[in-house]
Design an enzyme around this catalytic site. Structure first.
Site, PDB file in Angstrom:
ATOM      1  CE  LYS A   1      -7.076   4.232  28.772  1.00  0.00           C
ATOM      2  NZ  LYS A   1      -7.070   4.829  27.468  1.00  0.00           N
TER       3      LYS A   1
ATOM      4  CE  LYS B   1      -4.595   2.799  26.055  1.00  0.00           C
ATOM      5  NZ  LYS B   1      -5.025   3.653  24.948  1.00  0.00           N
TER       6      LYS B   1
HETATM    7  C1  PBG Z   1      -7.270   4.524  22.644  1.00  0.00           C
HETATM    8  C2  PBG Z   1      -7.885   4.736  23.956  1.00  0.00           C
HETATM    9  C3  PBG Z   1      -8.525   3.729  24.686  1.00  0.00           C
HETATM   10  C4  PBG Z   1      -9.026   4.345  25.827  1.00  0.00           C
HETATM   11  C5  PBG Z   1      -8.682   5.701  25.781  1.00  0.00           C
HETATM   12  N1  PBG Z   1      -7.942   5.928  24.601  1.00  0.00           N
HETATM   13  C6  PBG Z   1      -8.804   2.308  24.388  1.00  0.00           C
HETATM   14  C7  PBG Z   1      -7.787   1.424  23.880  1.00  0.00           C
HETATM   15  O1  PBG Z   1      -6.582   1.629  24.028  1.00  0.00           O
HETATM   16  O2  PBG Z   1      -8.206   0.441  23.266  1.00  0.00           O
HETATM   17  C8  PBG Z   1      -9.807   3.615  26.881  1.00  0.00           C
HETATM   18  C9  PBG Z   1     -10.587   4.416  27.798  1.00  0.00           C
HETATM   19  C10 PBG Z   1     -11.616   3.688  28.551  1.00  0.00           C
HETATM   20  O3  PBG Z   1     -11.729   2.445  28.502  1.00  0.00           O
HETATM   21  O4  PBG Z   1     -12.363   4.380  29.246  1.00  0.00           O
HETATM   22  N2  PBG Z   1      -6.140   5.102  22.276  1.00  0.00           N
END
Ligand code: PBG
Length: 329
Positions: free
Chosen positions: A255, A201
């Protein structure tokens, strides 16, 4: 070895008509590739627009059976719940994450009661929708605490498993949490609950609309660069995935999506495990805004989703899931 060359060889021959293009097509998208994220909100009979995500809504829990029924009708195999927690319920340790009547727990209960195993449900393990500072973990002296955060994530995981979550998806990026969560689940007889690790991520600029949707955008202090990955790196992604596999991840997530197709491809080739991709909120909004303003064609949705399949993703979390599923019919 291919010896032919122009003019004997003409690659355009295989592109001549639709029927031959269909026959030589290497990748395809089906309903079986789609995971639908659903945003939850308090109240009754509420369907609230999210300004930064045109066409996407937050639903109150009483409406969830309808939303789930629609997804099942669209042959979508799995949903993901995300809560927009009332700011009064947020605090600096994200205690609402452990409330068995929080939005996610209520949505899990109502869905499992009504639909049992007709559709899979995945839930995010992380504290950011619940903390007053918008971070995924506990903070002390401006530092995101790793091991202390994991202790809460374990409790959150056990609660979600108890409420019926099929797939726990830790999206927090703390070191070592997959192994610890797996161990705790097995000890409490949740050996069948799957772990979908957000192993890779990135600290991305494409999460903005999501943070708006769950209400963490305005409160987030600083950035997430001390736990989410540097978007310049790819060797590090391999290290993250290899650790999570050893710790017991069943599936790994990359992601965001489209800017990271190279990462999906590398991981798939190296580890031969199921890799899921998350086409995140910023990617959704860019494409949807382009379509709404007639700048790009609606076919851009299919093009974007097939690119994940080409890269090697087994499934895609996408806010376009319902829309594209209807079109695939
Ligand atoms: C947080 C989380 C995020 C997303 C999914 N879970 C955002 C972040 O890490 O700030 C983002 C998903 C998206 O942008 O569609 N744990």
């Amino acid at each position: 070895m291919i010896t032919g060359k122009y003019p004997a060889l003409r690659l355009r021959r295989n592109r001549k008509y639709s029927w031959i293009r269909r026959l030589v097509q290497e990748n395809d998208l089906s309903h079986n590739d789609l995971i639908l994220p659903i945003f939850l909100t308090d109240g009754k009979n509420k369907k609230i627009k999210i300004n930064s995500m045109p066409g996407i809504f937050r639903y109150s829990v009483d409406l969830i059976p309808k939303v789930v029924e629609n997804a099942i009708g669209n042959k979508i195999p799995m949903l993901a719940f995300f809560p927009n927690t009332d700011s009064k319920k947020k605090n600096n340790i994200g205690a609402e994450a452990l409330n068995e009547n929080n939005l996610v727990c209520r949505a899990l209960k109502i869905t499992k009661k009504k639909f049992a195993n007709e559709i899979g449900i995945m839930t995010d393990v992380a504290l950011d929708p619940y903390t007053s500072h918008g971070h995924d973990g506990l903070i002390r002296s401006n530092k995101i605490l790793n091991d202390e955060t994991i202790e809460i994530l374990i409790q959150q995981s056990l609660l979600q498993a108890e409420m019926g979550s099929d797939v726990l998806a830790p999206s927090d990026m703390m070191d070592g949490r997959i192994g610890k969560i797996r161990k705790a689940l097995d000890k409490k007889k949740f050996a069948d609950v799957q772990l979908l690790s957000y192993a890779v991520k990135y600290a991305s600029n494409f999460y903005g609309p999501f943070r708006d949707a769950v209400g963490s955008k305005r409160i987030l202090k600083g950035d997430k660069k001390t736990y989410q990955m540097d978007f310049a790196n790819s060797d590090e992604a391999i290290r993250e995935v290899s650790l999570d596999i050893k710790e017991g991840a069943d599936i790994v997530m990359v992601k965001p999506g489209m800017p990271y197709l190279d990462i999906i491809s590398k991981i798939k080739n190296k580890f031969k495990i199921p890799v899921f991709a998350y086409q995140v909120s910023g990617e959704y909004s860019l494409i949807q805004n382009g379509i709404n303003r007639n700048i790009i064609s609606k076919n851009a949705i299919l093009e974007s989703l097939i690119s994940f399949k080409r890269a090697g993703a087994s499934a895609i979390v996408t806010y376009f899931a319902n829309e594209i599923a209807k079109e695939l019919d």
